[in-house]
Scaffold this motif. Sequence first.
Motif, PDB file in Angstrom:
ATOM      1  N   VAL A 168      46.923  33.119  39.906  1.00  0.00           N
ATOM      2  CA  VAL A 168      48.386  32.928  39.878  1.00  0.00           C
ATOM      3  C   VAL A 168      48.797  31.449  40.230  1.00  0.00           C
ATOM      4  O   VAL A 168      48.082  30.806  41.095  1.00  0.00           O
ATOM      5  CB  VAL A 168      49.487  33.791  40.847  1.00  0.00           C
ATOM      6  CG1 VAL A 168      49.046  33.529  42.186  1.00  0.00           C
ATOM      7  CG2 VAL A 168      50.603  33.620  40.579  1.00  0.00           C
ATOM      8  N   TRP A 169      49.318  30.753  39.209  1.00  0.00           N
ATOM      9  CA  TRP A 169      49.558  29.394  39.406  1.00  0.00           C
ATOM     10  C   TRP A 169      51.114  28.920  38.668  1.00  0.00           C
ATOM     11  O   TRP A 169      51.529  29.887  38.011  1.00  0.00           O
ATOM     12  CB  TRP A 169      48.672  28.484  39.194  1.00  0.00           C
ATOM     13  CG  TRP A 169      48.274  28.349  37.419  1.00  0.00           C
ATOM     14  CD1 TRP A 169      48.684  27.236  36.628  1.00  0.00           C
ATOM     15  CD2 TRP A 169      47.585  29.287  36.700  1.00  0.00           C
ATOM     16  NE1 TRP A 169      48.217  27.604  35.566  1.00  0.00           N
ATOM     17  CE2 TRP A 169      47.624  28.767  35.390  1.00  0.00           C
ATOM     18  CE3 TRP A 169      46.935  30.567  36.821  1.00  0.00           C
ATOM     19  CZ2 TRP A 169      46.845  29.397  34.303  1.00  0.00           C
ATOM     20  CZ3 TRP A 169      46.137  31.094  36.113  1.00  0.00           C
ATOM     21  CH2 TRP A 169      46.182  30.675  34.794  1.00  0.00           C
ATOM     22  N   LEU A 170      51.556  27.851  39.188  1.00  0.00           N
ATOM     23  CA  LEU A 170      52.666  27.299  38.440  1.00  0.00           C
ATOM     24  C   LEU A 170      52.575  26.213  37.714  1.00  0.00           C
ATOM     25  O   LEU A 170      51.280  25.430  38.123  1.00  0.00           O
ATOM     26  CB  LEU A 170      53.882  27.058  39.440  1.00  0.00           C
ATOM     27  CG  LEU A 170      53.863  28.278  40.558  1.00  0.00           C
ATOM     28  CD1 LEU A 170      54.979  27.716  41.753  1.00  0.00           C
ATOM     29  CD2 LEU A 170      54.716  29.616  39.754  1.00  0.00           C
ATOM     30  N   GLU A 171      53.405  25.778  36.869  1.00  0.00           N
ATOM     31  CA  GLU A 171      53.253  24.313  36.067  1.00  0.00           C
ATOM     32  C   GLU A 171      54.479  23.705  36.248  1.00  0.00           C
ATOM     33  O   GLU A 171      55.552  24.349  36.118  1.00  0.00           O
ATOM     34  CB  GLU A 171      52.861  24.784  34.828  1.00  0.00           C
ATOM     35  CG  GLU A 171      51.523  24.870  34.470  1.00  0.00           C
ATOM     36  CD  GLU A 171      50.958  24.334  33.057  1.00  0.00           C
ATOM     37  OE1 GLU A 171      51.552  24.431  31.952  1.00  0.00           O
ATOM     38  OE2 GLU A 171      49.832  24.902  32.824  1.00  0.00           O
ATOM     39  N   PHE A 172      54.255  22.586  36.514  1.00  0.00           N
ATOM     40  CA  PHE A 172      55.404  21.494  36.739  1.00  0.00           C
ATOM     41  C   PHE A 172      55.341  20.451  35.672  1.00  0.00           C
ATOM     42  O   PHE A 172      54.243  19.443  35.860  1.00  0.00           O
ATOM     43  CB  PHE A 172      55.597  20.745  38.041  1.00  0.00           C
ATOM     44  CG  PHE A 172      56.033  21.825  39.101  1.00  0.00           C
ATOM     45  CD1 PHE A 172      57.278  21.950  39.616  1.00  0.00           C
ATOM     46  CD2 PHE A 172      55.159  22.594  39.589  1.00  0.00           C
ATOM     47  CE1 PHE A 172      58.011  22.499  40.459  1.00  0.00           C
ATOM     48  CE2 PHE A 172      55.524  23.574  40.633  1.00  0.00           C
ATOM     49  CZ  PHE A 172      57.163  23.634  41.043  1.00  0.00           C
ATOM     50  N   ASP A 173      55.998  20.570  34.588  1.00  0.00           N
ATOM     51  CA  ASP A 173      55.884  19.528  33.586  1.00  0.00           C
ATOM     52  C   ASP A 173      54.392  19.617  33.250  1.00  0.00           C
ATOM     53  O   ASP A 173      53.987  18.337  32.769  1.00  0.00           O
ATOM     54  CB  ASP A 173      56.227  18.179  33.904  1.00  0.00           C
ATOM     55  CG  ASP A 173      57.772  18.171  34.068  1.00  0.00           C
ATOM     56  OD1 ASP A 173      58.395  18.996  33.059  1.00  0.00           O
ATOM     57  OD2 ASP A 173      58.511  17.297  34.658  1.00  0.00           O
ATOM     58  N   GLY A 174      53.640  20.555  32.788  1.00  0.00           N
ATOM     59  CA  GLY A 174      52.319  20.767  32.274  1.00  0.00           C
ATOM     60  C   GLY A 174      51.087  20.428  33.367  1.00  0.00           C
ATOM     61  O   GLY A 174      50.137  20.655  33.088  1.00  0.00           O
TER      62      GLY A 174
ATOM     63  N   ASP B 255      45.337  34.080  44.827  1.00  0.00           N
ATOM     64  CA  ASP B 255      45.940  34.404  45.819  1.00  0.00           C
ATOM     65  C   ASP B 255      46.378  35.866  45.518  1.00  0.00           C
ATOM     66  O   ASP B 255      45.992  36.603  44.618  1.00  0.00           O
ATOM     67  CB  ASP B 255      47.331  33.582  45.754  1.00  0.00           C
ATOM     68  CG  ASP B 255      47.716  33.453  47.072  1.00  0.00           C
ATOM     69  OD1 ASP B 255      47.690  33.965  48.034  1.00  0.00           O
ATOM     70  OD2 ASP B 255      48.357  32.048  47.362  1.00  0.00           O
ATOM     71  N   MET B 256      47.068  36.359  46.604  1.00  0.00           N
ATOM     72  CA  MET B 256      47.645  37.685  46.504  1.00  0.00           C
ATOM     73  C   MET B 256      48.875  37.893  45.425  1.00  0.00           C
ATOM     74  O   MET B 256      50.017  37.350  45.816  1.00  0.00           O
ATOM     75  CB  MET B 256      48.144  38.199  47.945  1.00  0.00           C
ATOM     76  CG  MET B 256      46.940  38.311  48.742  1.00  0.00           C
ATOM     77  SD  MET B 256      47.351  39.177  50.289  1.00  0.00           S
ATOM     78  CE  MET B 256      48.137  38.279  51.168  1.00  0.00           C
TER      79      MET B 256
END
Length: 148
Positions: free
Chosen positions: A23-29, A39-40
């Motif tokens: 699981v991850w997020l992207e901020f402007d790529g 992660d959980m």
Amino acid sequence: MFRVFVGGESLERAGSGAIWGNVWLEFDGKSFPHWRWNDMVVPYLTALTEGVEDASAGGAARVMFFDGPFWVDIRAKAGALEVSPGGGGADLPSCIEETTSLAADVLAVGRLVVERCESEGWGDDDDVRALRSALRRLAEQCRSAAEN
């Protein structure tokens, strides 16, 4: 642009019952905390969904990843939501997204994870139930906001 990603094929249940995966997020790529962060997944998405719900109602939230000193702060800002990375991602820029767009992304990813968990036979897991409930609340809040 802010986006939420989950590697659906990465989901696995630990002996403790916790559902782990990427699981991850992207901020402007740019990936945060890292691309394919492990992660959980289910509790994180529950916390993120609740954070979006709280911020959409005019509040603010800090959503911690469970592994590592990483978090995102979400707050209402001029009819939108500002999402700011914290911890090891302090060098990434904040993103301001339309509330409906950000909520739709979180809802879509959360629903896919619930479906995957159900297909694995984990649908009755407490964490999956909590995510399902948080998704319902956010969806209802979005419907109510659209009607007003």
